[in-house]
Design a protein around this motif. Structure first.
Motif, PDB file in Angstrom:
ATOM      1  N   ARG A   1      42.589 -25.753  93.090  1.00 55.00           N
ATOM      2  CA  ARG A   1      43.778 -25.366  92.333  1.00 55.00           C
ATOM      3  C   ARG A   1      43.411 -24.280  91.327  1.00 55.00           C
ATOM      4  O   ARG A   1      42.400 -24.369  90.642  1.00 55.00           O
ATOM      5  CB  ARG A   1      44.343 -26.571  91.593  1.00 55.00           C
ATOM      6  N   ARG A   2      44.249 -23.259  91.264  1.00 56.03           N
ATOM      7  CA  ARG A   2      44.089 -22.195  90.280  1.00 56.03           C
ATOM      8  C   ARG A   2      44.979 -22.514  89.090  1.00 56.03           C
ATOM      9  O   ARG A   2      46.109 -22.955  89.251  1.00 56.03           O
ATOM     10  CB  ARG A   2      44.504 -20.857  90.888  1.00 56.03           C
ATOM     11  N   VAL A   3      44.455 -22.240  87.893  1.00 55.40           N
ATOM     12  CA  VAL A   3      45.244 -22.405  86.671  1.00 55.40           C
ATOM     13  C   VAL A   3      45.177 -21.084  85.920  1.00 55.40           C
ATOM     14  O   VAL A   3      44.095 -20.613  85.565  1.00 55.40           O
ATOM     15  CB  VAL A   3      44.719 -23.558  85.793  1.00 55.40           C
ATOM     16  N   ASP A   4      46.333 -20.474  85.682  1.00 56.89           N
ATOM     17  CA  ASP A   4      46.372 -19.158  85.040  1.00 56.89           C
ATOM     18  C   ASP A   4      46.333 -19.203  83.520  1.00 56.89           C
ATOM     19  O   ASP A   4      46.265 -18.166  82.874  1.00 56.89           O
ATOM     20  CB  ASP A   4      47.606 -18.383  85.518  1.00 56.89           C
ATOM     21  N   THR A   5      46.325 -20.396  82.942  1.00 65.50           N
ATOM     22  CA  THR A   5      46.160 -20.534  81.497  1.00 65.50           C
ATOM     23  C   THR A   5      44.737 -20.095  81.143  1.00 65.50           C
ATOM     24  O   THR A   5      43.780 -20.485  81.804  1.00 65.50           O
ATOM     25  CB  THR A   5      46.367 -21.997  81.055  1.00 65.50           C
ATOM     26  N   GLU A   6      44.601 -19.293  80.094  1.00 69.55           N
ATOM     27  CA  GLU A   6      43.280 -18.802  79.716  1.00 69.55           C
ATOM     28  C   GLU A   6      42.567 -19.787  78.790  1.00 69.55           C
ATOM     29  O   GLU A   6      43.154 -20.272  77.817  1.00 69.55           O
ATOM     30  CB  GLU A   6      43.406 -17.431  79.068  1.00 69.55           C
ATOM     31  N   ILE A   7      41.313 -20.069  79.130  1.00 65.24           N
ATOM     32  CA  ILE A   7      40.489 -21.005  78.369  1.00 65.24           C
ATOM     33  C   ILE A   7      39.103 -20.402  78.168  1.00 65.24           C
ATOM     34  O   ILE A   7      38.738 -19.415  78.816  1.00 65.24           O
ATOM     35  CB  ILE A   7      40.353 -22.360  79.099  1.00 65.24           C
ATOM     36  N   LYS A   8      38.308 -21.023  77.309  1.00 66.66           N
ATOM     37  CA  LYS A   8      36.894 -20.674  77.187  1.00 66.66           C
ATOM     38  C   LYS A   8      36.137 -21.430  78.271  1.00 66.66           C
ATOM     39  O   LYS A   8      36.542 -22.530  78.667  1.00 66.66           O
ATOM     40  CB  LYS A   8      36.370 -21.051  75.809  1.00 66.66           C
ATOM     41  N   GLY A   9      35.040 -20.864  78.743  1.00 65.87           N
ATOM     42  CA  GLY A   9      34.259 -21.485  79.809  1.00 65.87           C
ATOM     43  C   GLY A   9      33.806 -22.893  79.476  1.00 65.87           C
ATOM     44  O   GLY A   9      33.721 -23.749  80.351  1.00 65.87           O
ATOM     45  N   GLU A  10      33.533 -23.161  78.213  1.00 70.97           N
ATOM     46  CA  GLU A  10      33.066 -24.480  77.818  1.00 70.97           C
ATOM     47  C   GLU A  10      34.147 -25.559  77.957  1.00 70.97           C
ATOM     48  O   GLU A  10      33.852 -26.740  77.926  1.00 70.97           O
ATOM     49  CB  GLU A  10      32.543 -24.445  76.379  1.00 70.97           C
ATOM     50  N   GLN A  11      35.392 -25.171  78.139  1.00 70.93           N
ATOM     51  CA  GLN A  11      36.498 -26.116  78.295  1.00 70.93           C
ATOM     52  C   GLN A  11      36.778 -26.470  79.747  1.00 70.93           C
ATOM     53  O   GLN A  11      37.601 -27.340  80.029  1.00 70.93           O
ATOM     54  CB  GLN A  11      37.786 -25.519  77.700  1.00 70.93           C
TER      55      GLN A  11
ATOM     56  N   THR B   1      48.060 -14.516  88.350  1.00 70.19           N
ATOM     57  CA  THR B   1      48.771 -13.699  87.361  1.00 70.19           C
ATOM     58  C   THR B   1      47.937 -13.481  86.113  1.00 70.19           C
ATOM     59  O   THR B   1      48.344 -12.767  85.213  1.00 70.19           O
ATOM     60  CB  THR B   1      50.098 -14.366  86.962  1.00 70.19           C
ATOM     61  N   GLY B   2      46.767 -14.106  86.076  1.00 69.97           N
ATOM     62  CA  GLY B   2      45.918 -14.005  84.893  1.00 69.97           C
ATOM     63  C   GLY B   2      45.086 -12.745  84.890  1.00 69.97           C
ATOM     64  O   GLY B   2      45.354 -11.778  85.600  1.00 69.97           O
ATOM     65  N   LYS B   3      44.029 -12.769  84.072  1.00 72.61           N
ATOM     66  CA  LYS B   3      43.110 -11.635  83.963  1.00 72.61           C
ATOM     67  C   LYS B   3      42.452 -11.347  85.302  1.00 72.61           C
ATOM     68  O   LYS B   3      42.693 -12.025  86.295  1.00 72.61           O
ATOM     69  CB  LYS B   3      42.034 -11.969  82.931  1.00 72.61           C
ATOM     70  N   SER B   4      41.566 -10.399  85.294  1.00 69.70           N
ATOM     71  CA  SER B   4      40.914  -9.988  86.536  1.00 69.70           C
ATOM     72  C   SER B   4      39.716 -10.855  86.908  1.00 69.70           C
ATOM     73  O   SER B   4      39.048 -10.589  87.891  1.00 69.70           O
ATOM     74  CB  SER B   4      40.477  -8.533  86.444  1.00 69.70           C
ATOM     75  N   THR B   5      39.429 -11.891  86.135  1.00 68.55           N
ATOM     76  CA  THR B   5      38.325 -12.792  86.454  1.00 68.55           C
ATOM     77  C   THR B   5      38.739 -14.237  86.195  1.00 68.55           C
ATOM     78  O   THR B   5      39.587 -14.516  85.345  1.00 68.55           O
ATOM     79  CB  THR B   5      37.078 -12.476  85.605  1.00 68.55           C
TER      80      THR B   5
ATOM     81  N   CYS C   1      27.801 -19.435  81.416  1.00 66.15           N
ATOM     82  CA  CYS C   1      28.955 -19.726  82.271  1.00 66.15           C
ATOM     83  C   CYS C   1      29.166 -18.555  83.219  1.00 66.15           C
ATOM     84  O   CYS C   1      28.657 -17.465  82.986  1.00 66.15           O
ATOM     85  CB  CYS C   1      30.217 -19.951  81.429  1.00 66.15           C
ATOM     86  N   ALA C   2      29.939 -18.801  84.291  1.00 67.84           N
ATOM     87  CA  ALA C   2      30.160 -17.743  85.287  1.00 67.84           C
ATOM     88  C   ALA C   2      31.634 -17.651  85.660  1.00 67.84           C
ATOM     89  O   ALA C   2      32.356 -18.639  85.653  1.00 67.84           O
ATOM     90  CB  ALA C   2      29.326 -18.014  86.534  1.00 67.84           C
ATOM     91  N   ARG C   3      32.051 -16.442  85.980  1.00 72.59           N
ATOM     92  CA  ARG C   3      33.416 -16.203  86.439  1.00 72.59           C
ATOM     93  C   ARG C   3      33.387 -15.282  87.648  1.00 72.59           C
ATOM     94  O   ARG C   3      32.426 -14.541  87.858  1.00 72.59           O
ATOM     95  CB  ARG C   3      34.275 -15.628  85.321  1.00 72.59           C
ATOM     96  N   MET C   4      34.459 -15.353  88.445  1.00 76.33           N
ATOM     97  CA  MET C   4      34.584 -14.543  89.662  1.00 76.33           C
ATOM     98  C   MET C   4      35.516 -13.368  89.404  1.00 76.33           C
ATOM     99  O   MET C   4      36.592 -13.536  88.842  1.00 76.33           O
ATOM    100  CB  MET C   4      35.131 -15.381  90.815  1.00 76.33           C
ATOM    101  N   SER C   5      35.124 -12.197  89.891  1.00 73.50           N
ATOM    102  CA  SER C   5      35.918 -10.987  89.739  1.00 73.50           C
ATOM    103  C   SER C   5      37.032 -10.921  90.776  1.00 73.50           C
ATOM    104  O   SER C   5      36.823 -11.243  91.953  1.00 73.50           O
ATOM    105  CB  SER C   5      35.023  -9.756  89.885  1.00 73.50           C
TER     106      SER C   5
ATOM    107  N   GLY D   1      35.135 -10.418  94.269  1.00 74.87           N
ATOM    108  CA  GLY D   1      34.623 -11.779  94.386  1.00 74.87           C
ATOM    109  C   GLY D   1      33.225 -11.975  93.850  1.00 74.87           C
ATOM    110  O   GLY D   1      32.634 -13.041  93.986  1.00 74.87           O
ATOM    111  N   LYS D   2      32.670 -10.945  93.226  1.00 76.25           N
ATOM    112  CA  LYS D   2      31.331 -11.063  92.638  1.00 76.25           C
ATOM    113  C   LYS D   2      31.391 -11.928  91.380  1.00 76.25           C
ATOM    114  O   LYS D   2      32.421 -12.026  90.725  1.00 76.25           O
ATOM    115  CB  LYS D   2      30.766  -9.681  92.286  1.00 76.25           C
ATOM    116  N   TRP D   3      30.245 -12.530  91.041  1.00 81.23           N
ATOM    117  CA  TRP D   3      30.166 -13.407  89.878  1.00 81.23           C
ATOM    118  C   TRP D   3      29.516 -12.678  88.705  1.00 81.23           C
ATOM    119  O   TRP D   3      28.597 -11.893  88.873  1.00 81.23           O
ATOM    120  CB  TRP D   3      29.356 -14.647  90.185  1.00 81.23           C
ATOM    121  N   GLU D   4      29.998 -13.015  87.526  1.00 85.95           N
ATOM    122  CA  GLU D   4      29.495 -12.424  86.286  1.00 85.95           C
ATOM    123  C   GLU D   4      29.146 -13.553  85.326  1.00 85.95           C
ATOM    124  O   GLU D   4      29.913 -14.497  85.170  1.00 85.95           O
ATOM    125  CB  GLU D   4      30.583 -11.535  85.688  1.00 85.95           C
TER     126      GLU D   4
END
Length: 160
Positions: free
Chosen positions: A15-25, A64-68, A106-110, A114-117
């Motif tokens: 499931r994708r959630v478009d609400t923005e959070i900090k990685g630690e959450q 609909t969220g940011k690019s990552t 923490c890591a996020r996908m672009s 699809g690369k990880w940062e």
């Protein structure tokens, strides 16, 4: 079968959630999405290229969220290595050039490729992707070796 609002891919519900959070959450908020005590939701685990491609095409590029988007990949200070929040080792990796960076946990996908940062867990906010194993799925496989002649395979299927 997945709960409403979740999508199944190769036996795992995402499931994708478009609400923005900090990685630690990520862990706490993924867990709060579950509708039943028998389903434990965690950050998305990507063990192979097909899963990465599925998440990119189905969720990240259409979001609909940011690019990552945050994924369930963290740097463990205890092991001094990256691992998935479900405990899986990182056998498949799709890092951006120059990543992972030292001191980022923490890591996020672009959305682009699809690369990880790697990023600090407490500084940036991003939408996120969660996953869980639906009831009745294979959850544990135990291999027992008996001498040199045969292998017994015991499969335990959890029934919630």
């Amino acid at each position: 079968m997945c709960l409403p609002g979740w999508t199944i891919f190769e036996g795992t519900c995402f499931r994708r959630v478009d609400t923005e959070i900090k990685g630690e959450q990520l862990g706490t908020l993924c867990e709060s999405l579950k509708k039943s005590a028998s389903h434990k939701a965690i950050g998305a685990t990507i063990l192979k290229v097909e899963t990465n491609r599925f998440l990119l095409d189905k969720f990240v590029r259409t979001g609909t969220g940011k690019s990552t988007y945050w994924i369930g990949l963290i740097f463990s200070g205890e092991n001094q290595d990256w691992s998935w929040v479900d405990g899986s080792t990182v056998d498949y990796a799709n890092w951006m050039t120059g990543h992972p960076k030292k001191g980022y946990y923490c890591a996020r996908m672009s959305k682009d490729d699809g690369k990880w940062e790697s990023l600090p867990c407490n500084k940036r906010t991003n939408p996120y992707i969660c996953q869980y194993l639906p009831s009745g799925m294979l959850t544990s496989i135990f291999f027992c070796f008996n001498a040199k002649y045969f292998i017994d395979l015991f499969i335990f299927i959890s029934i919630y």
